[in-house]
Design an enzyme around this catalytic site. Structure first.
Site, mmCIF file in Angstrom:
data_model
loop_
_atom_site.group_PDB
_atom_site.id
_atom_site.type_symbol
_atom_site.label_atom_id
_atom_site.label_comp_id
_atom_site.label_asym_id
_atom_site.label_seq_id
_atom_site.Cartn_x
_atom_site.Cartn_y
_atom_site.Cartn_z
ATOM 1 N N LYS A 21 -8.176 -15.165 16.282
ATOM 2 C CA LYS A 21 -8.398 -14.758 14.883
ATOM 3 C C LYS A 21 -9.838 -14.345 14.606
ATOM 4 O O LYS A 21 -10.354 -14.541 13.507
ATOM 5 C CB LYS A 21 -7.970 -15.871 13.918
ATOM 6 C CG LYS A 21 -6.509 -16.278 14.027
ATOM 7 C CD LYS A 21 -6.170 -17.373 13.029
ATOM 8 C CE LYS A 21 -4.694 -17.723 13.091
ATOM 9 N NZ LYS A 21 -4.310 -18.429 14.308
ATOM 10 N N GLU A 66 0.834 -1.199 0.000
ATOM 11 C CA GLU A 66 0.000 0.000 0.000
ATOM 12 C C GLU A 66 0.866 1.245 0.000
ATOM 13 O O GLU A 66 1.642 1.473 0.937
ATOM 14 C CB GLU A 66 -0.944 0.025 1.201
ATOM 15 C CG GLU A 66 -1.822 1.264 1.243
ATOM 16 C CD GLU A 66 -2.736 1.318 2.447
ATOM 17 O OE1 GLU A 66 -3.373 2.364 2.663
ATOM 18 O OE2 GLU A 66 -2.802 0.310 3.180
ATOM 19 N N ASP A 76 1.819 -14.265 12.783
ATOM 20 C CA ASP A 76 0.666 -14.835 12.104
ATOM 21 C C ASP A 76 -0.208 -13.694 11.596
ATOM 22 O O ASP A 76 -0.839 -12.999 12.390
ATOM 23 C CB ASP A 76 -0.126 -15.718 13.077
ATOM 24 C CG ASP A 76 -1.235 -16.496 12.395
ATOM 25 O OD1 ASP A 76 -1.607 -16.126 11.265
ATOM 26 O OD2 ASP A 76 -1.739 -17.471 12.988
ATOM 27 N N HIS A 108 -2.483 10.604 -1.718
ATOM 28 C CA HIS A 108 -2.616 9.296 -2.363
ATOM 29 C C HIS A 108 -2.559 9.437 -3.880
ATOM 30 O O HIS A 108 -2.021 8.566 -4.565
ATOM 31 C CB HIS A 108 -3.914 8.613 -1.931
ATOM 32 C CG HIS A 108 -3.780 7.838 -0.669
ATOM 33 N ND1 HIS A 108 -3.418 6.513 -0.647
ATOM 34 C CD2 HIS A 108 -3.941 8.204 0.629
ATOM 35 C CE1 HIS A 108 -3.375 6.084 0.604
ATOM 36 N NE2 HIS A 108 -3.687 7.098 1.398
#
Length: 598
Positions: free
Chosen positions: A409, A277, A485, A583
């Protein structure tokens, strides 16, 4: 979570691999899966013979030894008939154990848990090469495969016996972007035809890099789609075998940038961030600059404990409540802690929190885990406690080692309220001139935007732990760079960002509170070369020798400090109306994509 190993079916065929010579072909000969060798008599007669021999000589020896005990005769003084009986007993026992036990177990021990499950899986063929190649519906009793002349294949390629798959004409014509030797090309053909399982290439070839190259070529031929652009060479595949990734066909390149220096608790850190990104690293870097010139940020570790919550069922709700009271009784804690802590020298039970749903009981264990993230460690300790509880609660039925009350998660209120992993709060005071000159906005605008966006706006959306601007961005980038993770970004990004004017309204106090940062500096992907280098850059590589757990705790505070910098910069860009402009300037490619896309 432990994977239970399932035993192979007692009936079925296995393939006997003949010795490979230069110009030979491999012939798959069906044999009984447990028979140690071919016998002259039919199998059932051979088994009956050895059964009869075993029990008859055992009966004979028991009677002889009983007579010796009665007559006070030394047991070691044996007659020729007793010697023959002992030899017959041992021989028959070896045959029967080999036929019914050790042979199949030894074959299973050569495979990992995942490979064993894949070998037994009854899935219908799908796009996954392992499923296509090892489907029971595709098995055949006889195969002949041309012999690859490579020595490594000669010694270790053992073929299973599914029927050959016929790839489509398009797949057969698909070119391989990597040139293969004639020997490797023959192995690829064997994988495509179904004679060599894709998942077994590493163990059969003894070369993980070669196995990845061959598997990649086989996938291209099976699917008919090119993998050009996905690199396969230049990666240490031995480092991921059995721990990080199964059936690799290459690796994905993610650029790593650095933000900083981040001045946190009096020390400077250069923070690695793996992301695709645009503006993310630059924005975080600007926040680090604002913090640095304002004197730095400070952090506090509030809690450190990984959780696992099994679910058990009892005959009644009353019985479930009895187990709950037993677990929460302080008099029983020491006994439970001793049992739990046997799982590891670093695991230390901290608390047990219980919740009841009818006759089902959820037990949320929390423990310290040293420098490891700790999921496996806490799971082992929980299993020890469950086994211990079966003595006093034999009617307890363990439904699952994880009942989602952990919660791993998943965005869950229990993690937001109780915490999971490391709970950290990080704060800084940004001077008025820094807000104006570096962040290009004002203290008043930031405070108002934070209230209406991060607090009120998130409440309107019904957010759970999402009272921030983009904490997930920074957490994910650092997690990927340091071998964490990535899926645990879900709860690790729980964050509430607070901003208020201080020092008479001139300066800005900004803080982030993150209750469930789940990180480790040992185990998993942290030991891979690239990720290990990023951990070394932060000074938290490996386990702390001075204080177990110190490195992982420091990493958690660095994550929180980086989130603080990212929040500060993005909120300033929004308040100043620079978000879209920046951006468009830094996150838009000027390349002619029509010339790049085939």
């Amino acid at each position: 979570m432990d994977v239970r190993r399932r035993s192979l079916p007692a009936s079925g065929d296995s393939v006997k691999t003949q010795k490979l010579n230069k110009n030979d072909t491999l012939t798959a000969t069906p044999t009984h899966s447990h028979a140690p060798s071919q016998t002259l008599l039919p199998l059932y007669l051979t088994n009956a013979l050895f059964f009869a021999l075993f029990f008859s000589v055992a009966y004979f020896l028991l009677h002889r030894w009983r007579d010796k005990i009665r007559t006070s005769t030394p047991l070691h003084a044996v007659t020729p008939s007793e010697t023959a009986a002992i030899v017959s007993l041992v021989a028959s026992a070896v045959y029967l154990l080999g036929f019914f036990g050790f042979a199949s177990r030894a074959s299973l021990d050569e495979l990992s848990d995942e490979e064993t499950i894949l070998r037994e899986d009854s899935r219908t063929p799908g796009p996954c090469p392992a499923a296509l190649l090892d489907s029971p519906a595709s098995k055949k009793k006889h195969n002949q495969i041309p012999l690859p002349r490579s020595k490594s294949v000669d010694k270790s390629v053992e073929l299973s016996n599914p029927p050959p798959l016929k790839p489509s004409n398009e797949a057969a014509r698909a070119p391989s972007p990597i040139s293969l030797s004639p020997e490797d090309d023959e192995v690829v053909e064997a994988v495509v035809s179904g004679s060599v399982p894709s998942y077994a290439l590493e163990s059969r070839l003894g070369d993980c890099g070669r196995a990845a190259t061959i598997r990649r070529a086989a996938v291209q031929r099976l699917t008919g789609r090119s993998l050009e652009g996905l690199p396969v060479q230049g990666f240490d595949y031995d480092s991921i075998l059995g721990q990080c990734c199964e059936m690799p066909i290459g690796f994905v390149q993610i650029p790593v940038g650095v933000a900083g220096p981040l001045l946190l608790d009096g020390k400077e850190y250069t923070v690695p961030m793996a992301t695709t990104e645009g503006c993310l690293v630059a924005s975080t870097n600007r926040g680090c600059k604002a913090i640095y010139v304002s004197g730095g940020a400070s952090s506090v570790l509030l809690r450190d404990g990984m959780t696992r919550a099994p679910v058990v069922r009892l005959p009644s709700a009353q019985r479930a409540a009895q187990l709950k009271f037993f677990l929460e009784d302080p008099l029983n804690y020491d006994s439970l802690a001793v049992v739990f802590n046997k799982s590891s020298r670093f695991a230390r039970l901290q608390s047990i929190q219980c919740a009841i749903a009818g006759k089902n009981l959820y037990m949320r264990f929390r423990c310290s885990t040293g420098d490891a993230m700790g999921m496996n460690m806490v799971s082992k300790g929980v299993q020890n406690v469950l086994d211990f509880l079966q003595t006093d609660f034999p009617d307890m039925d363990v439904i699952g080692i994880s009942g989602n009350f952990c919660s791993d998660k998943k965005a869950a209120a229990v993690n937001w309220i109780e915490g999971r992993g490391k709970s950290v709060v990080c704060e800084a005071i940004i001077k008025e001139e820094v807000v104006n000159k570096v962040l290009k906005t004002s203290v008043e605008a930031l405070v108002e935007l934070n209230m209406l966006k991060n607090l009120t706006g998130s409440a309107m959306a019904g957010a759970l732990g999402g009272f921030n601007a983009h904490a997930s961005n920074i957490v994910s980038a650092i997690y990927i760079a340091t071998g964490q993770d990535p899926a645990q970004n879900v709860e690790s990004s729980h964050c509430i960002t607070m901003m208020e004017a201080v020092n008479g309204g001139k300066d800005l106090h900004v803080s982030v509170t993150m209750p469930s940062i789940e990180v480790g500096t040992v185990g998993g992907g942290t030991q891979l070369a690239s990720q290990s280098a990023c951990l070394n850059l932060l000074g938290v590589k490996g386990a702390s020798t001075e204080s177990p757990g110190a490195n992982s705790r420091l990493l958690a505070t660095i994550v929180a400090g980086s989130v603080l910098a990212g929040e500060l910069s993005l909120m300033s860009a929004i308040a100043a109306g620079q978000l879209v402009k920046s951006h468009m300037k830094y996150n838009r490619s000027n390349r002619d994509m029509s010339k790049i896309v085939p």
